[in-house]
Design a protein around this motif. Structure first.
Motif, short mmCIF file in Angstrom:
data_model
loop_
_atom_site.label_atom_id
_atom_site.label_comp_id
_atom_site.label_asym_id
_atom_site.label_seq_id
_atom_site.Cartn_x
_atom_site.Cartn_y
_atom_site.Cartn_z
N GLY A 196 14.57 14.87 23.29
CA GLY A 196 14.72 16.23 23.78
C GLY A 196 13.66 17.21 23.31
N GLN A 197 13.21 18.01 24.25
CA GLN A 197 12.24 19.07 23.96
C GLN A 197 12.59 20.26 24.83
OE1 GLN A 197 8.13 17.98 23.49
NE2 GLN A 197 7.45 19.76 24.65
N ASP A 198 12.58 21.46 24.24
CA ASP A 198 12.92 22.66 25.00
C ASP A 198 11.82 22.99 26.00
OD1 ASP A 198 15.18 22.83 23.51
OD2 ASP A 198 14.53 24.53 22.29
N ARG A 199 12.24 23.41 27.19
CA ARG A 199 11.28 23.87 28.19
C ARG A 199 10.86 25.29 27.84
NH1 ARG A 199 9.56 26.13 32.86
NH2 ARG A 199 9.18 24.84 34.70
N ALA A 200 9.58 25.56 27.93
CA ALA A 200 9.10 26.92 27.73
C ALA A 200 9.69 27.84 28.79
CB ALA A 200 7.57 26.96 27.80
N LYS A 201 9.88 29.10 28.45
CA LYS A 201 10.42 30.05 29.42
C LYS A 201 9.55 30.07 30.67
CE LYS A 201 13.96 31.70 27.09
NZ LYS A 201 14.03 33.09 26.62
N GLN A 243 2.30 45.05 25.48
CA GLN A 243 2.71 43.71 25.88
C GLN A 243 2.26 43.42 27.31
OE1 GLN A 243 6.89 42.73 25.36
NE2 GLN A 243 6.74 40.98 26.75
N LEU A 244 1.80 42.18 27.52
CA LEU A 244 1.38 41.73 28.84
C LEU A 244 2.61 41.47 29.71
CD1 LEU A 244 -1.29 39.21 27.59
CD2 LEU A 244 -1.77 41.43 28.64
N LEU A 245 2.54 41.89 30.98
CA LEU A 245 3.69 41.76 31.88
C LEU A 245 3.39 40.93 33.13
CD1 LEU A 245 4.87 45.48 31.76
CD2 LEU A 245 5.74 43.57 30.39
N ALA A 246 2.17 41.03 33.64
CA ALA A 246 1.83 40.34 34.90
C ALA A 246 0.32 40.36 35.08
CB ALA A 246 2.51 41.00 36.10
N LEU A 270 -6.65 32.52 36.51
CA LEU A 270 -5.43 33.20 36.09
C LEU A 270 -4.56 32.33 35.19
CD1 LEU A 270 -3.97 35.92 36.47
CD2 LEU A 270 -2.76 34.91 38.41
N ALA A 271 -4.72 31.01 35.24
CA ALA A 271 -3.83 30.09 34.55
C ALA A 271 -3.60 30.41 33.06
CB ALA A 271 -4.34 28.66 34.71
N PRO A 272 -4.62 30.78 32.27
CA PRO A 272 -4.36 31.03 30.85
C PRO A 272 -3.34 32.14 30.59
CG PRO A 272 -6.72 30.84 31.25
CD PRO A 272 -6.07 30.91 32.59
N LEU A 273 -3.15 33.03 31.56
CA LEU A 273 -2.23 34.15 31.34
C LEU A 273 -0.79 33.66 31.20
CD1 LEU A 273 -2.10 37.18 30.98
CD2 LEU A 273 -1.83 37.43 33.46
N ALA A 274 -0.46 32.50 31.77
CA ALA A 274 0.90 31.96 31.64
C ALA A 274 1.26 31.78 30.17
CB ALA A 274 1.02 30.64 32.39
N PHE A 275 0.35 31.22 29.40
CA PHE A 275 0.61 30.99 27.98
C PHE A 275 0.80 32.32 27.24
CE2 PHE A 275 -0.97 30.52 23.61
CZ PHE A 275 -0.14 29.51 23.15
N TYR A 276 -0.06 33.29 27.54
CA TYR A 276 0.05 34.60 26.88
C TYR A 276 1.38 35.27 27.20
CZ TYR A 276 -4.84 34.55 25.39
OH TYR A 276 -6.03 34.25 24.77
N LEU A 277 1.83 35.18 28.44
CA LEU A 277 3.10 35.79 28.82
C LEU A 277 4.27 35.10 28.12
CD1 LEU A 277 2.47 36.24 32.65
CD2 LEU A 277 2.65 38.07 30.96
N GLN A 278 4.24 33.77 28.05
CA GLN A 278 5.32 33.04 27.39
C GLN A 278 5.41 33.38 25.91
OE1 GLN A 278 4.01 29.14 28.57
NE2 GLN A 278 5.63 28.91 30.10
N LYS A 279 4.29 33.73 25.31
CA LYS A 279 4.25 34.08 23.88
C LYS A 279 4.43 35.57 23.64
CE LYS A 279 3.58 29.85 22.63
NZ LYS A 279 4.68 29.10 22.00
#
Length: 441
Positions: free
Chosen positions: A316-321, A379-382, A396-405
């Motif tokens: 088991g591993q948690d899925r990132a938001k 805080q980053l929103l979108a 744009l892909a790197p922004l996903a990681f920043y938003l999740q964090k």
């Protein structure tokens, strides 16, 4: 076969097959049965807008998996042309019906729901049964045979699928109109919706925004489309009005379905019923902004399946938001967005903008970047990017990681590009508006 160990997966596309792969790659050898209502696996919904109007494309070209080879390689039993009728949670069985009408019960130890979504065509339309959708692989040949370059094609709905289909058909020489009840590309900000409208208009697509379709009739081989303010005539009509989760076979209230039929899951893809997981287009995922959303994209479904498979195999591993994201590839420009929807942004949000040129594979490409931040916390929103060539999603892909964090604009400003003079630029397109903001505070 021990029913306690038997893994049954309902659905043989991205989410379901990703679950199989995760379980097997964890060296878990339990029996697996995949139930799929079609006679094929791994079909490519995302390719369909580009296949529309391409007369040499056949159904077989859009199918990514060979059932026999996959079954042999991963030791899976496929029940094709078989549909789940009801999940009987108290008995831990699934009632299935084959194409010939015969029914049977499958016992399960673990169950994965991966039945996907179906396109929405309002049944109130008089000619609902004769309207095409861009969601079914087995419909593409019939759609293409109906198209005539002398007859206009009307697309009802101006979201991603509708816009990509319109652009693709227009490029192939068809006369295309798009009718949208609100404005094009509602998930994008107004500025980016306008960019999309400009691209389509330049390509010759006729846009009719702010018109609600009341009825569609068919007389003497032609469609008559009636909106709240006009009438249109068409040779072919395509509905691109979104999808709804295919969960009619779930009647246990413990699944806690929402009004659309979507299934809430936790960060291991577990539903409210013990031993049952759900993945892909049917689920409500926890989001980075603490909301829950159904976001039907193949990449998310594949990750869902991997997470579910790991948990089933005891790894088991948690899925990132989740982070809502979508990309749009037009003839001359690509556009992508990620993060909170424009309508959900708080009143304390502000957009940071930058237009620049990046060097990509020895050519300078114009890139328009926008980042939404909370101006009180940073805080980053979108984020949104429009770019020449197919660069938008890549940038744009790197922004996903920043938003999740839950990162801030100051952290994004330090994003470094992987620089090479022949491949890209030294400053990342996402970092530029962030740096400008910090410089000018």
């Amino acid at each position: 076969m021990s029913s306690r160990e038997h893994l049954v997966i309902l659905g043989g596309n991205d989410g379901g097959l990703s679950t199989v792969l995760a379980v097997r790659r964890c060296n878990d050898n339990r029996p697996i049965t995949v139930v799929e209502k079609n006679d094929f696996l791994g079909h490519a919904h995302c390719d369909l807008p580009y296949a529309a109007g391409q007369m040499d494309v056949k159904k077989a070209d859009l199918i990514h998996r060979d059932p026999e080879k996959f079954a042999e390689k991963y030791d899976v039993n496929f029940l094709l042309e078989t549909e789940a009728v009801r999940v009987q949670t108290a008995r831990k069985t699934v009632l299935c019906r084959r194409k010939n009408g015969q029914t049977a019960e499958l016992e399960y130890g673990k169950l994965v729901l991966a039945t996907g979504a179906e396109p929405v065509v309002p049944p109130s339309f008089t000619a609902a049964d004769e309207i095409f959708t861009i969601n079914r692989v087995d419909e593409i040949e019939e759609l293409n045979s109906s198209l005539r370059k002398t007859e206009p094609v009307f697309i009802i709905g101006g979201g991603v699928v509708g816009v990509e289909t319109a652009d693709s058909l227009s490029e192939k020489g068809y006369t295309v109109g798009v009718i949208e009840g609100e404005r094009l590309m509602l998930p994008f900000s107004r500025d980016f919706s306008r960019l999309v409208a400009e691209e389509l208009t330049a390509a010759g697509v006729k846009l009719f925004e702010g018109q609600m379709v009341k009825d569609i009739q068919k007389n003497h081989g032609r469609f008559q489309i009636t909106t709240d303010s006009a009438q249109f005539s068409a040779g072919t009509v395509i509905a691109a009005l979104g999808t709804r989760p295919l969960t009619d076979y779930l009647n246990d209230p413990s699944f806690n379905l929402d009004s659309s039929g979507a299934v809430p899951v936790d960060n291991r893809m577990r539903t409210g019923v013990q031993g049952i997981y759900a993945v892909g287009d049917i689920i409500l995922r926890p989001q980075f902004d603490n909301s829950r959303a159904s976001w039907p994209v193949a990449s998310a479904a594949s990750l869902d399946g991997w997470i579910a498979g790991l948990d089933i195999a005891g790894r088991g591993q948690d899925r990132a938001k989740g982070v809502k994201k979508l990309g749009l590839a037009l003839t001359n420009r690509s556009i992508a967005r990620i993060g909170m929807m424009p309508s959900d942004l708080p009143t304390t949000s502000v957009w940071l903008e930058s237009t620049t040129k990046v060097r990509f594979y020895q050519k300078w490409r114009e890139v328009y970047s926008r980042i939404a931040i909370d101006k009180t916390t940073g805080q980053l929103l979108a984020g949104e990017i429009a770019a020449e060539a197919n660069l938008a999603g890549f940038l744009l892909a790197p922004l996903a990681f920043y938003l999740q964090k839950h990162a801030t604009v100051a952290e994004l400003a330090q994003l470094e590009a992987i620089y090479h003079p022949e491949l890209n630029s030294m400053n990342h397109a996402l970092a530029i508006p962030a740096r400008k903001f910090l410089q000018n505070r």
